[in-house]
Motif scaffolding. Structure first.
Motif, PDB file in Angstrom:
ATOM      1  N   VAL A  94     -15.372   6.716  10.584  1.00 58.07           N
ATOM      2  CA  VAL A  94     -14.157   7.050  10.072  1.00 58.07           C
ATOM      3  C   VAL A  94     -14.412   8.104   9.188  1.00 58.07           C
ATOM      4  O   VAL A  94     -15.008   7.658   8.087  1.00 58.07           O
ATOM      5  CB  VAL A  94     -12.924   6.192   9.737  1.00 58.07           C
ATOM      6  N   SER A  95     -14.017   9.270   9.043  1.00 57.33           N
ATOM      7  CA  SER A  95     -14.113  10.270   7.932  1.00 57.33           C
ATOM      8  C   SER A  95     -12.785  10.775   7.455  1.00 57.33           C
ATOM      9  O   SER A  95     -11.712  10.976   8.413  1.00 57.33           O
ATOM     10  CB  SER A  95     -14.885  11.612   8.510  1.00 57.33           C
ATOM     11  N   ILE A  96     -12.567  10.616   6.371  1.00 55.09           N
ATOM     12  CA  ILE A  96     -11.271  10.946   5.469  1.00 55.09           C
ATOM     13  C   ILE A  96     -11.328  12.127   4.584  1.00 55.09           C
ATOM     14  O   ILE A  96     -12.286  12.188   3.809  1.00 55.09           O
ATOM     15  CB  ILE A  96     -10.541   9.671   4.737  1.00 55.09           C
ATOM     16  N   VAL A  97     -10.632  13.226   4.876  1.00 53.22           N
ATOM     17  CA  VAL A  97     -10.946  14.232   4.200  1.00 53.22           C
ATOM     18  C   VAL A  97     -10.013  14.348   2.974  1.00 53.22           C
ATOM     19  O   VAL A  97      -8.487  14.264   3.518  1.00 53.22           O
ATOM     20  CB  VAL A  97     -10.881  15.551   4.700  1.00 53.22           C
ATOM     21  N   GLY A  98     -10.104  13.910   1.535  1.00 53.30           N
ATOM     22  CA  GLY A  98      -9.055  13.745   0.512  1.00 53.30           C
ATOM     23  C   GLY A  98      -9.508  12.381  -0.189  1.00 53.30           C
ATOM     24  O   GLY A  98      -9.499  11.590   0.660  1.00 53.30           O
ATOM     25  N   ARG A  99      -9.384  12.224  -1.323  1.00 54.18           N
ATOM     26  CA  ARG A  99      -9.819  11.164  -1.938  1.00 54.18           C
ATOM     27  C   ARG A  99      -8.377  10.866  -3.014  1.00 54.18           C
ATOM     28  O   ARG A  99      -8.912  10.431  -4.151  1.00 54.18           O
ATOM     29  CB  ARG A  99     -10.863  11.353  -2.662  1.00 54.18           C
ATOM     30  N   SER A 100      -7.306  11.245  -2.871  1.00 55.51           N
ATOM     31  CA  SER A 100      -6.313  11.067  -3.875  1.00 55.51           C
ATOM     32  C   SER A 100      -5.957   9.673  -3.635  1.00 55.51           C
ATOM     33  O   SER A 100      -6.304   8.896  -3.013  1.00 55.51           O
ATOM     34  CB  SER A 100      -5.028  12.001  -3.274  1.00 55.51           C
ATOM     35  N   MET A 101      -5.172   9.142  -4.873  1.00 57.93           N
ATOM     36  CA  MET A 101      -4.853   7.770  -5.082  1.00 57.93           C
ATOM     37  C   MET A 101      -3.521   7.482  -3.952  1.00 57.93           C
ATOM     38  O   MET A 101      -3.248   6.446  -3.807  1.00 57.93           O
ATOM     39  CB  MET A 101      -4.198   7.401  -6.423  1.00 57.93           C
ATOM     40  N   VAL A 102      -3.078   8.696  -3.563  1.00 58.23           N
ATOM     41  CA  VAL A 102      -1.802   8.263  -2.641  1.00 58.23           C
ATOM     42  C   VAL A 102      -2.303   7.972  -1.051  1.00 58.23           C
ATOM     43  O   VAL A 102      -1.580   7.355  -0.562  1.00 58.23           O
ATOM     44  CB  VAL A 102      -0.865   9.683  -2.437  1.00 58.23           C
ATOM     45  N   VAL A 103      -3.247   8.896  -0.728  1.00 56.63           N
ATOM     46  CA  VAL A 103      -3.746   8.813   0.722  1.00 56.63           C
ATOM     47  C   VAL A 103      -5.083   8.280   0.771  1.00 56.63           C
ATOM     48  O   VAL A 103      -5.501   7.209   1.175  1.00 56.63           O
ATOM     49  CB  VAL A 103      -3.531  10.185   1.456  1.00 56.63           C
ATOM     50  N   GLY A 104      -6.022   9.168   0.526  1.00 56.22           N
ATOM     51  CA  GLY A 104      -7.582   9.056   0.884  1.00 56.22           C
ATOM     52  C   GLY A 104      -8.044   7.752   0.332  1.00 56.22           C
ATOM     53  O   GLY A 104      -8.717   7.048   1.177  1.00 56.22           O
ATOM     54  N   ARG A 105      -7.910   7.588  -1.081  1.00 61.08           N
ATOM     55  CA  ARG A 105      -8.631   5.960  -1.502  1.00 61.08           C
ATOM     56  C   ARG A 105      -7.883   4.854  -0.873  1.00 61.08           C
ATOM     57  O   ARG A 105      -8.683   4.016  -0.240  1.00 61.08           O
ATOM     58  CB  ARG A 105      -8.636   6.280  -3.015  1.00 61.08           C
ATOM     59  N   PRO A 106      -6.482   4.912  -0.945  1.00 59.30           N
ATOM     60  CA  PRO A 106      -5.933   3.569  -0.481  1.00 59.30           C
ATOM     61  C   PRO A 106      -6.253   3.439   1.093  1.00 59.30           C
ATOM     62  O   PRO A 106      -6.701   2.407   1.701  1.00 59.30           O
ATOM     63  CB  PRO A 106      -4.434   3.554  -0.735  1.00 59.30           C
ATOM     64  N   LEU A 107      -5.962   4.491   1.557  1.00 55.51           N
ATOM     65  CA  LEU A 107      -6.568   4.541   3.336  1.00 55.51           C
ATOM     66  C   LEU A 107      -7.993   4.050   3.408  1.00 55.51           C
ATOM     67  O   LEU A 107      -8.051   3.232   4.586  1.00 55.51           O
ATOM     68  CB  LEU A 107      -6.184   5.865   3.910  1.00 55.51           C
ATOM     69  N   SER A 108      -8.793   4.526   2.643  1.00 54.94           N
ATOM     70  CA  SER A 108     -10.177   4.119   3.016  1.00 54.94           C
ATOM     71  C   SER A 108     -10.315   2.611   2.858  1.00 54.94           C
ATOM     72  O   SER A 108     -11.214   2.015   3.737  1.00 54.94           O
ATOM     73  CB  SER A 108     -11.227   4.772   2.069  1.00 54.94           C
ATOM     74  N   MET A 109      -9.532   2.072   1.847  1.00 53.93           N
ATOM     75  CA  MET A 109      -9.646   0.633   1.744  1.00 53.93           C
ATOM     76  C   MET A 109      -9.124  -0.354   2.941  1.00 53.93           C
ATOM     77  O   MET A 109      -9.390  -1.307   3.458  1.00 53.93           O
ATOM     78  CB  MET A 109      -8.946   0.199   0.396  1.00 53.93           C
ATOM     79  N   LEU A 110      -7.961   0.297   3.210  1.00 50.94           N
ATOM     80  CA  LEU A 110      -6.908  -0.143   4.506  1.00 50.94           C
ATOM     81  C   LEU A 110      -8.156  -0.251   5.730  1.00 50.94           C
ATOM     82  O   LEU A 110      -8.081  -1.002   6.565  1.00 50.94           O
ATOM     83  CB  LEU A 110      -5.863   0.387   4.720  1.00 50.94           C
ATOM     84  N   LEU A 111      -8.603   0.877   6.052  1.00 50.62           N
ATOM     85  CA  LEU A 111      -9.480   0.829   7.284  1.00 50.62           C
ATOM     86  C   LEU A 111     -10.763   0.203   7.083  1.00 50.62           C
ATOM     87  O   LEU A 111     -11.186  -0.499   8.072  1.00 50.62           O
ATOM     88  CB  LEU A 111      -9.636   2.354   7.383  1.00 50.62           C
ATOM     89  N   ALA A 124       0.789  -1.159  -0.216  1.00 50.93           N
ATOM     90  CA  ALA A 124      -0.136  -0.017  -0.046  1.00 50.93           C
ATOM     91  C   ALA A 124       0.778   1.140   0.074  1.00 50.93           C
ATOM     92  O   ALA A 124       2.140   1.259   0.410  1.00 50.93           O
ATOM     93  CB  ALA A 124      -0.884   0.044   1.395  1.00 50.93           C
ATOM     94  N   PRO A 125       0.548   2.268  -0.457  1.00 54.20           N
ATOM     95  CA  PRO A 125       1.218   3.587  -0.324  1.00 54.20           C
ATOM     96  C   PRO A 125       1.498   4.058   1.033  1.00 54.20           C
ATOM     97  O   PRO A 125       0.793   3.743   2.011  1.00 54.20           O
ATOM     98  CB  PRO A 125       0.186   4.677  -0.807  1.00 54.20           C
TER      99      PRO A 125
END
Ligand code: NAP
Length: 280
Positions: free
Chosen positions: A158-175, A135-136
């Motif tokens: 959990v709320s994530i502010v940001g949907r980039s491919m570096v942080v927001g999107r992969p993080l949403s999948m990990l969580l 993962a990133p």
């Protein structure tokens, strides 16, 4: 409010890395950092990564190319690094200059050496919940912070502010993989304040200096600040107005000294995993 220090999490990851390396024969695993040009952000990240690899007893070499290198010449050089058996893992500093097709490099990089999860193979694995992919590092660092401080994730909003491919999107999948109930916010989110305030864990990854103040934070929330920005006085700051949430949040990561220090520790862990996997 408790400050969640990245250094403590990094030290715990270092102990894991040392354990993984016990019995590893021959020279330590080697990281190749590939940089094109002299962008200050890249130089700063590179310095941090070099320091971390050295402090973890790992080898690191920077491969630096001029800002105006052509697409074909860069690809030829990158291919040689990619195929070098001595290189266990690669960190490509991005964005690349416009004349180089970044998409091609993402496809070229050997997935097993792609420590920062840019290859389509690793992205697919992260989205499929397949833990054999990388993962990133920043996204994984957020999960490492929560786990190191024994913050429960299962069932949490959990709320994530940001949907980039570096942080927001992969993080949403990990969580999601950790059984959180995840909401991803972005510039078109209708009620950003309400959505953030409703969260038990709030992750800020928007890249906007101090944009999230106490009005965005629920009582006793855990706040993870991924942002790295410069404030009006030229000082490094996160996306969260740290001082304003003091009475509201239960815990928060500072900037600097939070997620950033963990990101390079995760990079080191990925390097060792790559080296061990290449030896079967
Ligand atoms: P990015 O590609 O610019 O993405 C930013 C995201 O935040 C976008 O999805 C954007 O929404 C959203 N956003 C921006 N302003 C917003 C607003 N006012 N309200 C709601 N959403 C907003 O940035 P990134 O690469 O993901 O990086 C984010 C931050 O993390 C940056 O500060 C970066 O420096 C930092 N970072 C830190 C590390 C580390 O190791 N700690 C590593 C990487 C990045 P839209 O999609 O709608 O535009």
């Amino acid at each position: 409010m408790e400050s969640l220090k990245g250094a403590a999490v990094s030290a715990a990851i270092k102990a894991q890395v040392e354990e993984m390396l016990a019995g590893f024969e021959g020279p330590a695993p080697k990281l190749a950092i590939v940089r094109v040009g002299e962008r200050p952000d890249d130089l700063s990240y590179e310095r941090g990564a070099v320091k971390k690899m050295e402090s973890f007893g790992l080898r690191v070499q920077s491969y630096v190319f001029p800002e105006d290198i052509g697409d074909a010449a860069f690809k030829e050089a990158f291919s040689a690094i990619n195929d070098d058996e001595e290189v266990a893992g690669i960190l490509l500093l991005r964005p690349l200059p416009k004349q180089i097709c970044e998409k091609d490099i993402e496809t070229m990089i050997h997935p097993e050496k792609d420590l920062d999860g840019i290859s389509p193979v690793n992205i697919a694995k992260v989205f499929a919940g397949d833990k054999t992919g990388f993962a990133p590092c920043t996204a994984e660092a957020v999960v490492e912070v929560l786990k190191a401080y024994d913050i429960p994730i299962t069932g949490k909003r959990v709320s994530i502010v940001g949907r980039s491919m570096v942080v927001g999107r992969p993080l949403s999948m990990l969580l999601l993989g950790e059984n959180a109930t995840v909401t991803i916010c972005h510039t078109r989110t209708a009620d950003l304040k309400g959505t953030c305030r409703h969260a038990e864990i709030l992750v800020a990854a928007a890249g906007r200096a101090k944009m999230l103040d106490a009005e965005y934070v629920g009582k006793d929330a855990v706040v993870i600040d991924v942002g790295i920005n410069v404030d009006e006085n030229g000082k490094l700051c996160g996306d969260v107005d740290f001082a304003s949430i003091e009475e509201t949040a239960a815990m928060a990561t500072p900037v600097p000294g939070g997620v950033g220090a963990v990101t390079t520790a995760v990079l080191a862990k990925h390097l060792v995993q790559a080296a061990l996997r290449s030896r079967g």
